[in-house]
Design an enzyme around this catalytic site. Structure first.
Site, PDB file in Angstrom:
ATOM      1  N   TRP A 321       0.713  -1.208   0.173  1.00 50.43           N
ATOM      2  CA  TRP A 321       0.090   0.047  -0.045  1.00 50.43           C
ATOM      3  C   TRP A 321       0.890   0.915   0.025  1.00 50.43           C
ATOM      4  CZ3 TRP A 321      -0.229   3.890   3.637  1.00 50.43           C
ATOM      5  CH2 TRP A 321      -1.287   4.906   3.417  1.00 50.43           C
ATOM      6  N   HIS A 322       2.002   1.298   0.765  1.00 52.62           N
ATOM      7  CA  HIS A 322       2.719   2.373   0.795  1.00 52.62           C
ATOM      8  C   HIS A 322       3.502   2.702  -0.498  1.00 52.62           C
ATOM      9  CE1 HIS A 322       2.490   1.999   4.995  1.00 52.62           C
ATOM     10  NE2 HIS A 322       2.899   3.262   5.202  1.00 52.62           N
ATOM     11  N   GLY A 323       3.777   1.561  -1.613  1.00 54.34           N
ATOM     12  CA  GLY A 323       4.260   1.873  -2.409  1.00 54.34           C
ATOM     13  C   GLY A 323       4.558   0.714  -3.567  1.00 54.34           C
ATOM     14  N   PHE A 478       2.345   8.341  -0.901  1.00 56.04           N
ATOM     15  CA  PHE A 478       1.525   7.094  -0.708  1.00 56.04           C
ATOM     16  C   PHE A 478       0.348   7.442  -1.220  1.00 56.04           C
ATOM     17  CE2 PHE A 478       5.059   6.974   2.554  1.00 56.04           C
ATOM     18  CZ  PHE A 478       5.829   6.216   1.564  1.00 56.04           C
TER      19      PHE A 478
END
Length: 478
Positions: A321-323, A478
């Site tokens: 989800w962060h990257g 993000f």
């Protein structure tokens, strides 16, 4: 638009605040529409090309939610509507955020040369998760029939839109409906201003101040042992004050409108275990992953082994989800492994005698911090190979430079460490209680007024003077 910019502080925020309260004297709905339009303008100033996507996302999810809340659907139709809504959200997020990453891996596996270049819409991860939670709750029968203006404001509300916190409709929309929040409250405005000042100081003076030291580890091809540690620690504290500063500013701005945002950050480096760390870091994301991923996967209801599997899956997806990069996947996997080890340790080791409680907690805090620092190396590095290079340098004490630059960096890092571990956090200073909608009771009673006001004026001045021309928040990516 950045919170830490002169146009926002001197123009946008005063105009939106003034318009909101002026309309609040005449209507109950007009301030909501005004704030939603202002939030769209805030988004458009920095990302005008993605406004249509944001509006389509709101219309789509509101429509599906309306079906689930109002329409008389059979159970199978309700399930189909939920699947349509969640799949639509994930499809858009998947294409825009992960298509390039998937193509790179396909090219690496099969020797092909496909090329996909898609500009990532700012804030898409935050507003997508917010709306998925809304749909799931609508399916569960936990959502009231909200008006479109209130729903649109819930999604676009500018203090949170770009970098969180991840909001929950049951917390926010009733606040937007409250009549009292549409009239100025001098106490809330003062508290909001103080919290905003503290956050601005954290961002412009502390996070941006230590940022140059990060290059010691992450821009040098062959960092020494001390350079790698100092660079990794500098990034650890930069991220802390950057994210903490944003969270404070978001809460402070929202308080000026009479709206309480959830706390997203609670001195996470003081945690004595990884489990506790995730109760203190990015708290709203942790709650989302627990309620809408870990528990639906089965949580801890099917034995210890499946619990660990669920933890690993949750943290892997949390990392992704962060990257869209293998560095984030590894970062998530590391935290998943840390959590599994932590739970296994708690289950197998007996309680510590009271005499040893304090040293054990201190050792736990140190071990937790070191584990977090190691994981941050993957979070920050441009590639897995670069992260491994930094970690290799951190494990090789035979290569030490420790010149004048490194000594100065060590002093600065030590000051930041003292601030992180010894100073109270913003909600402790201000008595911010999101659950009970209370803040600054000591200030209201007059017990702390001179100290707080002088201190806030000072940090606001330093914060404004420290504003740089273009200093984005790390979580904007993000």
């Amino acid at each position: 638009m950045l919170f830490n910019s002169y146009p926002f502080i001197l123009l946008f925020l005063p105009v939106v605040l003034g318009g909101y309260f002026w309309l609040g004297r005449r209507s109950s709905l007009a301030p909501v529409i005004w704030l939603a339009l202002a939030s769209l303008a805030f988004y458009a100033i920095g990302s005008w090309q993605f406004v249509a996507l944001l509006l389509l996302s709101i219309a789509f999810n509101y429509g599906v939610g309306h079906l689930l809340v109002v329409a008389k659907l059979r159970p199978s139709q309700r399930k189909a509507a939920l699947a349509l809504g969640v799949a639509g959200d994930l499809l858009v997020l998947g294409i825009l955020k992960y298509a390039g990453f998937a193509t790179e891996n396909i090219n690496a596996l099969f020797g092909t040369h496909f090329a996909v270049h898609i500009l990532l819409p700012v804030g898409i991860s935050f507003y997508t998760f917010t709306q998925i939670a809304f749909l799931v709750d609508a399916y569960r029968g936990q959502v009231a029939a909200y008006g479109l203006p209130h729903y649109a404001l819930f999604v676009t509300y500018f203090p949170h839109l770009i970098a969180g916190p991840i909001l929950h409709h049951k917390d926010m929309i009733p606040q937007f409906e409250r009549e009292e929040s549409k009239h100025p409250d001098a106490h809330l405005i003062l508290c909001g201003l103080i919290i905003f000042a503290i956050g601005l100081f954290k961002k412009t003076c502390l996070a941006d101040g230590i940022q140059p030291l990060v290059a010691l580890a992450f821009e040098a091809r062959s960092p020494s042992f001390d350079q790698a540690w100092l660079g990794a620690l500098a990034y650890t504290f930069q991220l802390y004050f950057d994210f903490s500063g944003y969270s404070d500013m978001a809460i402070g701005i929202s308080l000026m409108f009479g709206i309480f945002l959830p706390v997203n950050f609670n001195s996470p480096y003081k945690a004595t275990s990884i489990v506790e760390f995730w109760r203190r870091w990015h708290m709203t994301l942790s709650q989302f992953l627990r309620d809408y991923l870990y528990i639906p996967l089965g949580g801890n209801r099917h034995g210890r082994v499946l619990r660990y599997v669920n933890l690993l899956i949750t943290m892997l997806l949390g990392g992704l989800w962060h990257g869209a990069a293998w560095t984030f996947v590894i970062w998530g996997a590391l935290h998943g492994a840390y959590l599994c080890i932590n739970h296994a340790f708690n289950a197998s080791v007996p309680s510590v005698p009271p005499l040893l409680a304090r040293p054990v907690r201190a050792a736990g805090a140190l071990l937790t911090f070191l584990a977090v620092v190691v994981a941050w190396v993957f979070f920050r590095a441009e590639s897995v190979a670069w992260a491994l290079r930094v970690l290799h340098a951190m494990a090789d004490p035979t290569n030490i430079v420790f010149g004048r630059e490194e000594i100065a960096a060590l002093v600065l890092v030590a000051i930041y460490a003292a601030l992180v571990w010894l100073a109270p956090n913003t909600q402790q200073i201000m008595g911010y209680d999101h659950g009970n909608r209370r803040v600054g009771e000591a200030l209201r009673a007059g017990r702390m007024r001179p100290l707080i006001l002088y201190g806030a004026s000072l940090v606001l001045a330093f914060g404004i003077l420290g504003i740089q021309s273009h200093s984005e928040f790390i979580y904007f990516r993000f």
